[in-house]
Design an enzyme around this catalytic site. Structure first.
Site: not given
Length: 397
Positions: A14-15, A18, A20, A109, A133, A205
């Site tokens: 989860m991040s 929307v 994920s 990553c 996601g 990021c």
């Protein structure tokens, strides 16, 4: 963690976004035993107007993810991956730029963090699957698992997932791969998720302010060294500000003048030189990919036709792919292409099926080829490559 014996367990990466969040909601709806997990990643300290935090895991993002997990009634955990992320992905980004290549850190990553480190954490919780996601699809066929493009052509992320192998394809789920982005937002509203209209971040990021030039100047003295701008014949036309700050095919912003438009052709790291030339020298019909992964686990025994993507948002370009062994493949395009960039992914497709891919090699990497591979390159090149003319060069975006 004790598993519900009647349900298969899925850990969802989860991040707080929307995609994920909807992935988690769909899995809950489908009856899985769902666990939410978020990674705390490294970000450079002291940059930006707010407290420093990786854009993938800011305090607000974590709060949103935790809120969604609470609404869905699933447990939620945060895994600290800061040191590992800094030593692998961030250092990889710095080193690749210092060596004249333009990396895609999302590919690395996925290779080293999300589908290795995080997948291992998920399996340690007795999970059957790790879900994300991503806009991509995994299909089980009689010949094994296939990775296919996401249904939404504007969001397809199979390009950055070409590093997965058969074992990992059997351990991952992409619940939103069969939806378009507007449909995902509609699902978020249907599930009552508070992130339904949340915007997306497009920046790397770990950059505190999104400025990769400033980041490289601060973290890599080698990457930001000025040097000569040379023609292919060696004539010096000016000075560049640092090789990472230029892209293959760039014409504007070079700070030089000439009788014809000049483009960046390549980066000569040994001389710290930026090589420029006319458009007639820019087309490239052959590339070598290194660190190639074939998703079937079986490299092709013969040359195969494929559509090759040389950047994340690029369209597939028709060509032939030949396996050279030792994790290398040669791609021969039907037409000369523009903007082939060392360090980017070269990903091979058969329609919607991702066959595999690797990293576009530069001149240094080519010198590391075995004699057998070099002979193969010369043989295929002689058979398939016509002389290049200015009128033949096609620009692909």
């Amino acid at each position: 963690m004790k598993q519900n014996s009647n349900k298969k367990r899925v850990v969802v990466a989860m991040s707080g976004g929307v995609d994920s969040s909807v992935a988690a909601a769909l899995l809950v709806e489908q009856g899985y035993d769902v666990v939410g997990m978020m990674m705390r990643l490294w970000s450079e300290p002291g940059i930006g107007p707010a407290a420093p935090a990786n854009r993938c895991c800011t305090p607000d993002q974590m709060a949103d993810a935790r809120r969604v997990a609470g609404l869905l009634g699933i447990p939620f955990y945060v895994v600290d991956v800061q040191d590992h992320f800094r030593q692998t992905i961030v250092q990889f980004f710095i080193d690749e730029h210092a060596n004249g290549r333009t990396p895609n850190p999302c590919i690395e990553c996925n290779r080293q963090i999300r589908f290795t480190y995080l997948l291992e954490r998920a399996l340690a919780l007795d999970a059957n699957y790790l879900a994300t996601g991503h806009y991509a699809q995994v299909v089980h066929t009689p010949d094994g698992y296939q990775l296919r493009k996401g249904l939404d052509p504007n969001k397809d992320q199979s390009y950055v997932l070409h590093v997965l192998d058969q074992e990992k394809l059997g351990q991952v789920l992409f619940p939103i791969g069969g939806y378009t982005k507007p449909e995902v937002r509609e699902l978020a509203q249907k599930f009552g998720l508070p992130v339904a209209s949340k915007s997306e971040s497009q920046d790397l990021c770990f950059l505190g302010d999104g400025d990769y030039r400033r980041f490289l100047q601060e973290y890599s003295q080698k990457a930001s060294q000025p040097g000569p701008i040379l023609t292919s014949s060696g004539e010096e036309l000016g000075q560049h500000e640092g090789l990472p700050f230029y892209t293959i095919g760039q014409r504007k912003g070079l700070g030089i003048s000439a009788s014809v438009p000049l483009f960046v052709l390549r980066k000569d790291v040994a001389r710290n030189a930026l090589i420029v030339g006319p458009k007639s020298e820019l087309g490239q019909q052959i590339l070598i990919a290194r660190d190639v992964n074939w998703l079937s686990g079986r490299p092709p025994q013969e040359p195969i036709p494929a559509q090759i993507k040389i950047r994340y948002k690029a369209k597939g370009i028709q060509g032939m792919v030949v396996d050279l062994g030792n994790g290398r493949s040669q791609v021969t395009f039907h037409e000369p292409v523009f903007g082939v960039t060392a360090g980017q992914g070269a990903v091979f497709y058969d329609g919607d099926v991702c066959l595999g891919g690797g990293i576009i090699a530069d001149g240094v990497n080519l010198l590391e080829d075995t004699a057998t591979s070099a002979d193969s390159v010369q043989a295929v090149t002689a058979q398939t490559t016509p002389s290049l003319q200015l009128a033949d060069i096609q620009v692909h975006s």
